[in-house]
Every structure is written in C-alpha cells, then in structure tokens.
Design an enzyme around this catalytic site. Structure first.
Site, PDB file in Angstrom:
ATOM      1  N   ASP A 299      35.905   5.398 174.901  1.00  0.00           N
ATOM      2  CA  ASP A 299      36.999   5.935 175.710  1.00  0.00           C
ATOM      3  C   ASP A 299      37.545   7.226 175.088  1.00  0.00           C
ATOM      4  O   ASP A 299      37.739   7.300 173.871  1.00  0.00           O
ATOM      5  CB  ASP A 299      38.103   4.872 175.768  1.00  0.00           C
TER       6      ASP A 299
ATOM      7  N   GLU B 197      22.644   0.294 161.248  1.00  0.00           N
ATOM      8  CA  GLU B 197      22.572  -0.919 160.410  1.00  0.00           C
ATOM      9  C   GLU B 197      22.062  -2.102 161.228  1.00  0.00           C
ATOM     10  O   GLU B 197      21.575  -3.078 160.686  1.00  0.00           O
ATOM     11  CB  GLU B 197      23.968  -1.291 159.872  1.00  0.00           C
TER      12      GLU B 197
HETATM   13  C1  NOJ Z   1      39.942   6.705 180.135  1.00  0.00           C
HETATM   14  C2  NOJ Z   1      39.893   5.405 180.838  1.00  0.00           C
HETATM   15  O1  NOJ Z   1      38.727   5.323 181.596  1.00  0.00           O
HETATM   16  C3  NOJ Z   1      41.156   5.315 181.645  1.00  0.00           C
HETATM   17  O2  NOJ Z   1      41.124   4.264 182.560  1.00  0.00           O
HETATM   18  C4  NOJ Z   1      42.305   5.211 180.701  1.00  0.00           C
HETATM   19  O3  NOJ Z   1      43.529   5.218 181.421  1.00  0.00           O
HETATM   20  C5  NOJ Z   1      42.331   6.380 179.719  1.00  0.00           C
HETATM   21  N1  NOJ Z   1      41.032   6.685 179.212  1.00  0.00           N
HETATM   22  C6  NOJ Z   1      43.220   6.074 178.553  1.00  0.00           C
HETATM   23  O4  NOJ Z   1      42.634   5.087 177.749  1.00  0.00           O
END
Ligand code: NOJ
Length: 564
Positions: free
Chosen positions: A212, A261
């Site tokens: 993310d 790993e």
């Molecule tokens: C990207 C994620 O896909 C989204 O849903 C989220 O709100 C933001 N990052 C923050 O984590």
C-alpha cells in the site's frame, strides 16, 4: 499446487484477482464479508483460470479506513475471522492452484496501534516518538501545523495532540485520515518491525504482498512546504516531498532480500501512483519489487492514441529494467471501469459518483467499452489484475445515500459532489434470488446493495457447456471465462506485442506472438471499422459477431488469428 503455478517467475504473466474481504462473502450474517466466507466461495472462481488472489486488509483494525488502518499487522480482525481461518483460506486457495497475496500497509498504522499509543504516552523527545513523524508546531505557541501539507482525504495532513492535562502538544503527520499516522521510515526500529512482519506471513505460506502507498514511505528531508498543482493528477511525481522520494528504494531492496529467504517465487506488488512510467519502473528493478500497478493505463481516456501511448510507454519503460507491465482497470479505490468508461470525462480518482452527480454514467456504453478494453488488456504481455465483480459486468453503485457512506474521504472533503470510493465497494451479487444476493445468509450488508443488481448475479451468468455456445452467450462472466482460458492456454502474458498500422486513428491493432499468434483489433471510434480479409475470428466480446465479419462495430475488440 498445480503445474500452472510452479515456475518462480509466475507473476510475469499472472492473472491476479483482487478480493475485497468486506464485500466478497459474509459467512456469519453480520453484514461484513469474512475469511470463512471467502474460503467457501473460492471454488466458484476456478473457472477464471486465475494464478493468484490478492486480499485487501483483514488485519486487526478499528476500520476507520476499511482496514487500511492497521492496529496489529500479525493478527486477523475478529470481524474477519481468526489466524486459523486465514490458514484454511490459504490452504484452499493453494489446493485450487491459486497463490495468495496479502496487503501490507507500511506507510502508516492505525492511531490505535500500540506503537502509536506508546509514542503518544511517552511524550516529546522520547525514543517512541521517533517511530512516527511528530513535530513541534509553528507560531508563537506551536499553534500552527509544522508545514502546509494536505491530507489525500482532505484537510490538513497534521493533527495536534493534547496532553492529558489539556495542554496542546506536538503535531503528527497523517497523509491519509487523522486515524492513520505516518511512520518515520528513517527509523531502523521501524524497518526491523516490518522485516519481521514480512517473515511472519511468509512463514505462514503467503506468496507475496501488495504494498500500500509504496511511493509514500520516504519523505523529503526537512519536510518542506509544498503546494500541489491546482489540478493535480492522481498520479504523483517526485516533485511532491511525500511521494516518489528516492529513499523508498533502499527499503524495497531490503525487503527483496527478506523474500529471497523464502525462495525465488515470492512477490511484491507496488501500489505506487507515479509518473512518468520510466520513474515507476524504478520500483521493479531486478533487486526490488516484481510488479507495479499501471495506473497510467487505468486512467488513459477512451481514445486509441491515449491507450496506445500508455501501452507503448509501459512496455518500453518496464522492459528497460527487465520487468513486465502489470495491467489493471479496476480496484477498490477507483470508479468501476464499466461506469468510468461511460463518462466523458470521468471525475478525478477518489471523487466517486453519487445521487447528485450529473450526468450519470451511460451504463450500456460503459459496459460495452469495459468489455472491449478488458479483452484488449487480457491479450497484453505482462501480468493483469482483476477486481472482484468486474467479471460480472458490475457498474459503480451511484445511488448510495449520504447516510450510508463509510469512506473517510467523503467525510473529510466537505463537498457535496465528493462521494469517495464506496460505490465500487458494495458487496457483490452471487445468487439473484437469495437474501443480499447470496452475499450474506440473512441479507445484511455493510453498504446497501442496489435493487437492480439481481441481473448481474453470478448464477444468472451460467457458463456455456460447449465452446460454440460462446458465439451466442452475452454474459460478461462468459467473456471473462473464455478470454482468461485463452490467455492461459496461449500464454499471452508471455507474448511479444507488435503494433499494426493502417487501421485509422480510432483503432488499436496489434499482434501478440505467444504459443499462438493473435491479432487484436479494438474500435474506439464511432463508426464501423473495416477488418482485414481472411483472418478467422478467435474471439470477440460481442458474441453475436460469429463470422463472417467485414466490419468491427464501435466500442468492440476482437481477437483474430491467421488461418491454420
Ligand atoms: C491505498 C488504498 O488502496 C486505499 O484504499 C487506502 O485508503 C489508502 N491507500 C491509504 O491506506
């Protein structure tokens, strides 16, 4: 595992299906999807010839941002199940020949994570505070935020703490919601925690991670003020002091060695909204990640030159670092492409569509174009991601009332036309006549499901029994099944693309040379397109185009081949 998932670079041509756990299948009737629900429904995905699934977060979380606010990275939120349920899901998925990627959220934690509560309690100057981006405020009494950065969800990116005795205190950075404090990735302690989190899940048997905000972890030294362009694109550049900073790359090189790993076949996929694509390619250099979502392709408007440029630039940029492109058209943050392509222009990413939006997406046109672009995408060399429900032809739900909305960005933007992302997150329909369309045993659903969705239910789109029936079968699910089967059998994901010219400005035409060579032609214009004579049709997203065919209607893609 089955043969199709044995090779160590399986991801180069993989089809990966995103499961959004809250909205896939609810086994216990609380209205929120869960891990046992997913496990029960997995066999129904078998006919899609998937190589892997990616699960959005199911970790312990107060759910202020649908689980992207993690309070414990190494446990399952009771609302989704238990670690044992996860192990069962993993085993079932592997039994069915699908690898499993989970979602790692390293840019920020929840404000209820014990690292953050410890940092707040320990006070200014403590070691604990160095794990996050705490700063003193500006102004005579520190009453002003440390800089002018804005949160992606709206408002300031800084929140001021108040000490237990009521005295105003330091500020902390939150690029997203106030409940999502950013970690300080210059901290070796933070880095070590994440190495161990990776190992925790790799030991359990996961095959990789979607990462993310993979372009956000490193911030520019000194956190300088920054005013974004007036009409910012959703794709960031290195100009931003909190996006695409060069410092992120050493983190992924480090993770690369952690994954090694556990063998050569574990993967990292970057969610990095970065342009130009030659910069994005830095995320997938040989010693970093394996995949990076191609949002430039996703955001390309419905025009042959725009889409061709996106494809061409991608292949060139990723090829230059020995990587492949990773195609995607929908996910839980963007308008579903069956609606997006029915708008001209669609609203910027994150804005959403709701009851006050005018004009609404043209549903029929959107679906036709979505089918055409999907068929184009599934022939392209590289990996491809699908988002749950797109195989059913699901549109965005544009009728969610404000009172039912959950996305924190809806609440932070304070704009009547900013609806946020709930419209693409509505629980998906399985059976037309069951309560909640089979999503939950009793019809409970954390977001209301539209009354009109019975027609999209999976049980309303039965697979043809014989190949020739595809010629008359109009179901979107049949289109996906057949296209994904041909993609798998012919290994288009490993193919070589060559452009074909001479079809006019409104067409995209290319060949993909793989086990079989196909010619892909898409008509993005408004008039029928003349087709080359003598090439048998392999497959079309307009089933009634079953030959002979001289002309390709607008908003249509076909796969053709040289005569055997
Ligand atoms: C990207 C994620 O896909 C989204 O849903 C989220 O709100 C933001 N990052 C923050 O984590």
């Amino acid at each position: 595992m089955t043969d199709n998932v044995k090779t160590s670079d399986w991801w180069r041509s993989a089809t990966i299906y995103q499961i959004y756990p809250r909205s896939f299948a609810d086994s216990n009737g609380d209205g929120l999807g869960d891990l046992p629900g997913i496990t029960q429904r997995l066999p129904e995905l078998e006919s899609l010839f998937l190589d892997a699934i990616w699960l959005s977060p199911f970790f312990t979380s107060p759910q202020k941002d649908a689980g992207y606010d993690v309070a414990d990275y190494c446990d399952v939120d009771p609302r989704f199940g238990t670690l044992g349920d996860f192990d069962d899901l993993l085993a079932e998925s592997h039994r069915l020949g699908m690898r499993v990627l989970i979602d790692l959220v390293p840019n920020h934690t929840s404000d209820q994570h014990e690292w953050f509560t410890a940092a707040v309690a320990a006070g200014p100057g403590s070691e604990e505070r160095t794990h996050y981006l705490f700063r003193d405020g500006k102004g005579a009494t520190g009453e002003l935020p440390p800089n002018n950065w804005l949160s992606v969800f709206g408002g300031s990116a800084w929140e001021r703490l108040t000490a237990p005795d009521g005295t105003p205190e330091q500020w902390y950075l939150h690029i997203f919601d106030v409940s999502q404090p950013d970690l300080d990735w210059t901290s070796e302690w933070v880095r070590e925690q994440f190495r161990e989190i990776l190992r925790f899940w790799l030991r359990r048997g996961v095959d990789g991670f979607r990462v993310d905000v993979a372009h956000g972890l490193a911030k520019k030294e000194g956190l300088p003020d920054f005013t974004p362009p007036a009409d910012p694109s959703s794709v960031a550049t290195v100009e931003y002091p909190y996006w695409a900073q060069p410092g992120v790359h050493e983190i992924y090189r480090d993770w690369h060695t952690v994954l090694q790993e556990f063998g050569p076949d574990r993967v990292l996929c970057a969610e990095a909204w970065v342009e130009p694509l030659s910069d994005l390619a830095n995320w997938v250099r040989p010693d970093e990640m394996q995949q990076a979502f191609n949002f430039t392709f996703l955001e390309a408007k419905w025009s042959a030159p725009a889409i061709r440029t996106a494809i061409e630039t991608s292949i060139e940029a990723f090829d230059a670092v020995g990587a492949v492109a990773t195609w995607v058209l929908s996910n839980h943050d963007v308008l579903r492409h069956a609606s997006r392509l029915g708008m001209n222009p669609p609203p910027p990413q994150g804005t959403g569509v709701g009851p006050r939006t005018e004009p609404k997406p043209d549903e029929a046109l959107g679906l036709r174009r979505a089918r055409a672009e999907t068929l184009m995408m599934l022939a392209l060399p590289g990996g491809a991601y699908l988002y749950q429900g797109e195989e059913l032809g699901l549109p965005e739900d544009t009728e969610i009332p404000d009172s039912a909305r959950q996305d924190p960005s809806f609440f932070r933007q304070h704009s009547p036309l900013h609806y946020g992302r709930d419209g693409c997150r509505v629980p998906i329909p399985w059976e037309a006549d069951a309560p909640g369309y089979g999503f939950s045993p009793n019809g409970a659903s954390w977001l209301p499901q539209p009354k009109s969705w019975a027609r999209f239910a999976r049980d309303q789109q039965p697979a043809p029994q014989e190949a020739h029936e595809y010629a008359t079968n109009t179901h979107t699910l049949s289109l996906y099944r057949r296209a994904l089967e041909l993609r798998r059998i012919n290994q288009f994901g490993l193919g070589t693309l060559t452009w074909l010219d001479g079809y006019g400005d409104d067409a995209l035409a290319f060949t993909v040379e793989a086990i079989r060579t196909i010619t892909v032609i898409s008509n993005l214009g408004t008039k029928p397109l003349r087709l080359p004579a003598g090439k048998p049709l392999v497959f079309s997203e307009r089933p009634w185009l079953d030959r002979p065919l001289d002309e390709l209607p607008p908003n249509t893609t076909i796969w053709m081949t040289d005569a055997d």
